[in-house]
Design a protein around this motif. Structure first.
Motif, short mmCIF file in Angstrom:
data_model
loop_
_atom_site.label_atom_id
_atom_site.label_comp_id
_atom_site.label_asym_id
_atom_site.label_seq_id
_atom_site.Cartn_x
_atom_site.Cartn_y
_atom_site.Cartn_z
N GLY A 202 40.22 34.80 41.22
CA GLY A 202 39.94 36.61 40.66
C GLY A 202 37.91 36.05 41.03
O GLY A 202 37.56 37.26 41.39
N ARG A 228 36.00 33.09 34.59
CA ARG A 228 36.59 35.06 34.79
C ARG A 228 35.89 35.92 33.74
O ARG A 228 35.98 36.94 34.03
CB ARG A 228 38.29 35.10 34.85
CG ARG A 228 38.51 35.74 35.45
CD ARG A 228 40.37 35.63 35.91
NE ARG A 228 40.62 34.72 36.33
CZ ARG A 228 41.54 33.88 36.14
NH1 ARG A 228 42.04 34.61 34.90
NH2 ARG A 228 41.59 32.99 36.12
N PHE A 229 36.12 35.67 33.03
CA PHE A 229 35.34 36.54 31.88
C PHE A 229 34.07 36.02 30.65
O PHE A 229 34.23 36.58 30.05
CB PHE A 229 36.87 36.49 30.19
CG PHE A 229 38.20 36.94 31.24
CD1 PHE A 229 37.45 38.34 31.16
CD2 PHE A 229 38.91 36.36 31.39
CE1 PHE A 229 39.13 38.88 31.87
CE2 PHE A 229 40.61 36.62 31.54
CZ PHE A 229 40.24 38.15 31.78
N LEU A 279 36.17 42.83 36.30
CA LEU A 279 36.38 41.58 37.92
C LEU A 279 35.51 41.93 38.38
O LEU A 279 34.68 41.26 39.54
CB LEU A 279 37.72 41.22 37.72
CG LEU A 279 37.08 39.04 38.01
CD1 LEU A 279 36.28 38.97 37.44
CD2 LEU A 279 39.74 38.71 38.21
N ARG A 283 32.62 40.50 41.17
CA ARG A 283 33.14 39.92 42.07
C ARG A 283 32.40 40.02 42.80
O ARG A 283 31.32 39.22 44.79
CB ARG A 283 34.83 39.52 42.47
CG ARG A 283 35.35 38.78 43.40
CD ARG A 283 37.08 39.04 43.74
NE ARG A 283 37.58 40.43 43.65
CZ ARG A 283 38.04 40.88 43.17
NH1 ARG A 283 38.72 39.67 42.00
NH2 ARG A 283 38.45 41.94 42.46
#
Ligand code: PLP
Length: 382
Positions: A202, A228-229, A279, A283
């Protein structure tokens, strides 16, 4: 007396640097592997609601059914892969998942093949279960992406596992689907099991992340919520277990982990329900920071023979500077007030490099760039 296994475990230098940096005033942190974002609001709210609802007791060792279902659904949505929730074991972070995988696969003396450079902690997991580490050299000129032929040369009859990581810490390299598939075949030919750390999935900027589960069911996958989180301190991850290993992993989890925190598992379900735009924004932010640092490394006159494609790290070659990467990291901490990680943490082939992390906001990165430039301008080069 300390056991030989424990004595063989090396310190995680990034953590040592962090401790020293925290004792120094006005330091910019480019050494940390921790996102500077907050978890999505809904995740925090769910954890609080769950705590208030009294979800503080033990859960089943393998995790709450709703979370395991949500994780299985993610494999379907993201990769189009069908994973039976029975193969998913929830863990307090992905690191205990790796310990479960290694303890299930490796007997004393068995070999685990991994890349050099590699995530600093990998060899220590292997040593902790009495295994031996065999490394596959990576080259900056290949963008630090492994060649299947190099794995073919490294594996043998004693190889029990092939440990991969993409996007990779510390290089930022991303494995293509074709390479992943080819390395799965190499492992299969010697009856070794792929163990793939997908924790940075991700966070790829010019490449697509492929799960090893697109190519085989016979692999362990490690993943979690830390990166990711931005949930590093929540300690929540999971391992996807190959059929045939599920009972063994579950027995180990029951004994050594008991379970991941109950209310944090509820927050994990909320995290997996986060809209994909969340996300995508993160990114895009990392990508801008990466570009900033990649340009800066060139301006400093250091070597960067590749474009890191994912995670939030790059390896900058400091072999033209006096001293080893430990000395250069010391110089930057003491003279520039910028903390970076010496490459040696990540294997012999990273010894001439510094790992820079861009999990720090752009203003701080820009200030760090100026500070490093000023100090390097005073250093004589080879
Ligand atoms: C490649 C890799 N795997 C695993 C971890 C640990 O993740 P967790 O917080 O899920 O234990 C890290 C943390 O930096 C990492 O870089």
């Amino acid at each position: 007396m300390v056991s030989q296994r424990a004595a063989d475990v090396t310190p995680f230098m990034a953590m040592d640097v962090l401790e020293r940096a925290n004792d120094t005033d006005d330091v910019i942190h480019l050494e940390v592997g921790e996102p500077d974002f907050s978890p999505p609001d809904r995740v925090v709210e769910t954890a609080v609601e769950s705590l208030r609802a009294g979800h503080t007791n033990y859960t089943a060792a393998r995790g709450k059914p709703a979370l395991r279902r949500a994780i299985a659904d993610r494999y379907d949505h993201v990769y189009g892969v069908d994973v039976d929730p029975d193969r998913i074991v929830v863990t307090p972070g992905s690191s205990p998942g790796l310990l479960l995988a290694m303890a299930t696969l490796v007997d004393p003396g068995d070999e685990v093949v991994l890349t050099d450079p590699h995530y600093a902690c990998y060899p220590n997991f292997v040593r902790t279960v009495g295994g031996r580490v065999e490394t596959v050299p990576l080259h900056a000129s290949d963008g630090f992406r492994p060649r299947p032929s190099a794995f073919e040369a490294a594996v043998g009859d004693d190889t029990r596992a092939v440990l991969l990581n993409s996007p990779a810490n510390p290089t930022g390299a991303v494995l293509s689907g074709g390479t992943l598939d080819a390395i799965v075949d190499v492992a299969d030919a010697v009856d070794a099991t792929p163990v793939v750390d997908e924790i940075y999935h991700g966070l790829s900027y010019d490449a697509t992340d492929h799960s090893v589960l697109e190519y085989t069911d016979d692999a362990f996958v490690l993943d979690g919520f830390s990166k990711r989180f931005a949930m590093t301190g929540w300690r929540l991850g999971w391992v996807v277990v190959p059929p045939g290993y599920v009972d063994a992993v579950n027995r180990l989890a029951q004994n050594v982990l008991i379970c991941a925190p109950n209310f944090v598992q509820d927050a994990g379900v909320a995290a997996l329900e986060t809209p994909p735009e969340h996300l995508a924004d993160i990114r895009a932010t990392y990508r801008e920071r990466r570009d900033l640092l990649v340009d800066a490394v060139a301006d400093w006159g250091l070597g960067l023979d590749y474009t890191p494609q994912g995670a939030y790290y790059l390896l900058a070659d400091v072999s033209d500077l006096p001293g080893d990467s430990l000395a250069v990291a010391d110089l930057l901490l003491e003279e520039a007030g910028v903390a970076v990680t010496p490459g040696l943490d990540f294997g012999e082939r990273a010894a001439d490099y510094l790992r820079l992390s861009y999990a720090t906001d752009a203003a701080a990165i820009e200030e760090a760039i100026d500070r490093i430039e000023r100090v390097l301008a005073t250093v004589e080069r080879a």
